[in-house]
Enzyme design. Structure first.
Site, mmCIF file in Angstrom:
data_model
loop_
_atom_site.group_PDB
_atom_site.id
_atom_site.type_symbol
_atom_site.label_atom_id
_atom_site.label_comp_id
_atom_site.label_asym_id
_atom_site.label_seq_id
_atom_site.Cartn_x
_atom_site.Cartn_y
_atom_site.Cartn_z
ATOM 1 N N LYS A 245 -4.602 14.486 18.904
ATOM 2 C CA LYS A 245 -4.904 13.114 19.337
ATOM 3 C C LYS A 245 -3.703 12.448 19.973
ATOM 4 O O LYS A 245 -3.785 11.877 21.063
ATOM 5 C CB LYS A 245 -5.429 12.293 18.161
ATOM 6 N N ASP A 264 -10.260 10.361 18.398
ATOM 7 C CA ASP A 264 -10.019 9.901 17.037
ATOM 8 C C ASP A 264 -11.372 9.576 16.422
ATOM 9 O O ASP A 264 -12.419 9.964 16.953
ATOM 10 C CB ASP A 264 -9.060 8.716 17.013
#
Length: 343
Positions: A245, A264
């Protein structure tokens, strides 16, 4: 210097660029978790640090107005600072907001390919991806895992005050540059960051600063802009505290990888609930990141990361409004939405 000065009040201190709201909305872009250095200093005016200088930005229907503050004086003499002329400040803002990318045309293309995007986008025009300094972007996003915007912003402010060069003070508020790699790679940096409330992230911030300083260097990190997306992502994921991420956030917002889709919990939920995409199993594994990113790249094309930023902004605003409603109803403190999830 007053932050309340409007373009009409101090015209000699302000410059402007042509920029309609369909191409940029400051209130959406600067508050949606891409950057943590800007605050709304008065209604419609945003003040923050960019390129080692303090700026105030505001916009009207078709122009982006800005002023840049000089560094404060030391012992009666101006501090040493690079003087920026109008052409250079224009260039910095055009680069930072990537104003050479026609956003309205992209919205039309994404909407034609995706009815769900078209439905959301009407209420969220002008959401574009910033082009940030890679070092600042990397070390800032290491702080975002399992965190929320107001807390991240406060952490980055403490980081800059403790390690960064002071630039100036406006309305009794001091502003500092983002720290250098060497400042955050020092032997005592981790302990100082822990004392500032960074917790386990202190090790990752100082460790990544040290790894970059001793390896690629700041210039090498910048050169990843010319590398393929997969290579840049691989290099970033080898740094302490950097997972898929965070790597994708840096690729998208600092390294010119418009196809990078940071995944996310927000984006995972969007993929599953709104698109019915049963991807990645029950947790955000590296495989899930890849599958969800590939799904959106297939849907939106080579600037999928930009389209994702629009939906992320819309989802974030919805969460903030719901939190505000709960706060008003219950008398408790609201919490803005989390931008984190696994690193």
């Amino acid at each position: 210097m007053k932050l309340r000065d409007a373009p009409s009040a101090r015209p000699a201190l302000w410059r402007s660029l042509p920029c309609p709201a369909a191409e940029l909305r400051l209130d959406l872009v600067l508050s949606s978790g891409q950057t943590f250095r800007w605050w709304e200093s008065s209604p419609g005016a945003w003040t923050g640090v960019l390129g080692g200088h303090v700026w105030t930005l505001r916009q009207d229907r078709d122009r982006l107005w800005y002023t840049v503050y000089g560094e404060e004086e030391e012992d009666g003499h101006p501090a040493e600072a690079t003087k920026l002329d109008g052409a250079e400040t224009d260039r910095i803002l055009r680069d930072y907001f990537q104003l050479d990318v026609g956003l309205a045309a992209l919205y039309r293309a994404w909407g034609a390919a995706d009815p769900l995007f078209r439905k959301v986008a009407d209420d969220f025009p002008g959401v574009r991806v910033l082009r940030q300094d890679p070092v600042e972007c990397l070390l800032s996003f290491i702080c975002t895992s399992n965190n929320h915007i107001s807390r991240i912003t406060a952490m980055i402010e403490r980081l800059c005050q403790a390690f960064g060069r002071r630039l100036c003070c406006l309305d009794a508020r001091p502003f500092h540059a983002f720290p250098s790699l060497s400042a955050l790679a020092g032997a005592d940096a981790e302990a100082r960051l822990r004392a500032l409330g960074f917790g386990y992230r202190a090790k990752f911030v100082s460790g990544s600063a040290r790894a970059v300083a001793e390896g690629l260097g700041a210039e090498g990190l910048h050169r990843l802009r010319a590398a393929p997306y997969a290579e840049a992502r691989r290099v970033l994921c080898a740094l302490p505290g950097v997972g898929a991420k965070v790597a994708d956030c840096v690729c998208l917002m600092a390294l010119d990888k418009a196809e990078a889709v940071p995944v996310d919990t927000h984006v995972w939920r969007i993929a599953r609930e709104r698109y019915g995409a049963a991807l990645g199993g029950r947790s955000l594994t590296p495989r899930a990141h890849q599958e969800i990113g590939d799904f959106f790249r297939g849907l939106w094309g080579p600037r999928a990361g930009w389209a994702q930023a629009v939906l992320f902004c819309a989802d974030l605003r919805k969460g903030q409004e719901m939190a505000g409603s709960r706060e008003r109803a219950g008398g408790g403190r609201g919490r803005d939405s989390c931008v984190g999830g696994p690193p």
